[in-house]
Design an enzyme around this catalytic site. Sequence first.
Site, PDB file in Angstrom:
ATOM      1  N   CYS A 169      11.158   2.436   9.230  1.00 19.52           N
ATOM      2  CA  CYS A 169      10.418   2.020   8.889  1.00 19.52           C
ATOM      3  C   CYS A 169       9.563   2.357   8.371  1.00 19.52           C
ATOM      4  O   CYS A 169       9.250   3.804   8.638  1.00 19.52           O
ATOM      5  CB  CYS A 169       9.376   0.703   9.721  1.00 19.52           C
ATOM      6  SG  CYS A 169       8.812  -0.141   8.571  1.00 19.52           S
TER       7      CYS A 169
ATOM      8  N   HIS B  57      -0.745  -5.098  -8.682  1.00 20.98           N
ATOM      9  CA  HIS B  57      -2.191  -4.778  -7.724  1.00 20.98           C
ATOM     10  C   HIS B  57      -1.909  -5.822  -6.763  1.00 20.98           C
ATOM     11  O   HIS B  57      -2.874  -6.381  -6.228  1.00 20.98           O
ATOM     12  CB  HIS B  57      -3.536  -5.383  -8.722  1.00 20.98           C
ATOM     13  CG  HIS B  57      -3.578  -4.747  -9.398  1.00 20.98           C
ATOM     14  ND1 HIS B  57      -4.473  -4.651 -10.401  1.00 20.98           N
ATOM     15  CD2 HIS B  57      -2.592  -3.396 -10.202  1.00 20.98           C
ATOM     16  CE1 HIS B  57      -4.410  -3.163 -11.336  1.00 20.98           C
ATOM     17  NE2 HIS B  57      -3.534  -2.851 -10.553  1.00 20.98           N
TER      18      HIS B  57
ATOM     19  N   GLU C 261      11.199   3.025  -9.659  1.00 19.18           N
ATOM     20  CA  GLU C 261       9.492   3.760  -8.527  1.00 19.18           C
ATOM     21  C   GLU C 261       9.390   4.614  -8.993  1.00 19.18           C
ATOM     22  O   GLU C 261       7.896   4.667  -8.405  1.00 19.18           O
ATOM     23  CB  GLU C 261       9.977   2.431  -7.477  1.00 19.18           C
ATOM     24  CG  GLU C 261      10.853   3.892  -6.796  1.00 19.18           C
ATOM     25  CD  GLU C 261      11.103   3.317  -4.873  1.00 19.18           C
ATOM     26  OE1 GLU C 261      10.769   2.259  -4.262  1.00 19.18           O
ATOM     27  OE2 GLU C 261      12.010   4.306  -4.439  1.00 19.18           O
TER      28      GLU C 261
END
Length: 170
Positions: free
Chosen positions: A31, A75, A154
Amino acid sequence: MQDRAEFRVSVEKDYLVFASAHFITFAGHRCEALHGHNYRARVTVEGALNQESWFVFDFVELKKIMRRLCDEIDHLVLLPLESPRIQVVEDGERVNVSVDGKLRYVFPRRDCALLPIPNTTVEMLARMLASRLQRELYTQGARGLTAIEMEVEENFGQSAVYRVTLNVPS
Ligand SMILES: [Zn+2]
């Protein structure tokens, strides 16, 4: 017999970005740690020409919808609600986030976006944005659309594209 012809319209703008935090789980027990990206969205809509306006869909409206969808998650900490390994529990003004049953983060609720996806990968974000866009387009009366393609980046040069073919009502 008439030839089948379609058009594609694309929108890619500097403001179609969202700077958000996330972490993903991998197969097995791995993770990631919490980190952020300046995500960028790019959309293509395909379909027949609207015979009155001579466009597939109004660019102004498409940009507005996309901007709103990006602003909704800008945000914020992006959290998956459908993960088998990440448990996201709202507790008043807070959100408790556990991984594999162990509490890992506590965030203010207002700083989180709780998303109906299994993992916050760019693939799942692209699919989510595409389905939200599809709903908005139908709500606004879009007709004759045959496909939506949503790309979410990304990192520079690192993105996923989700494409959905739409059933055109006959
Ligand atoms: Zn990441």
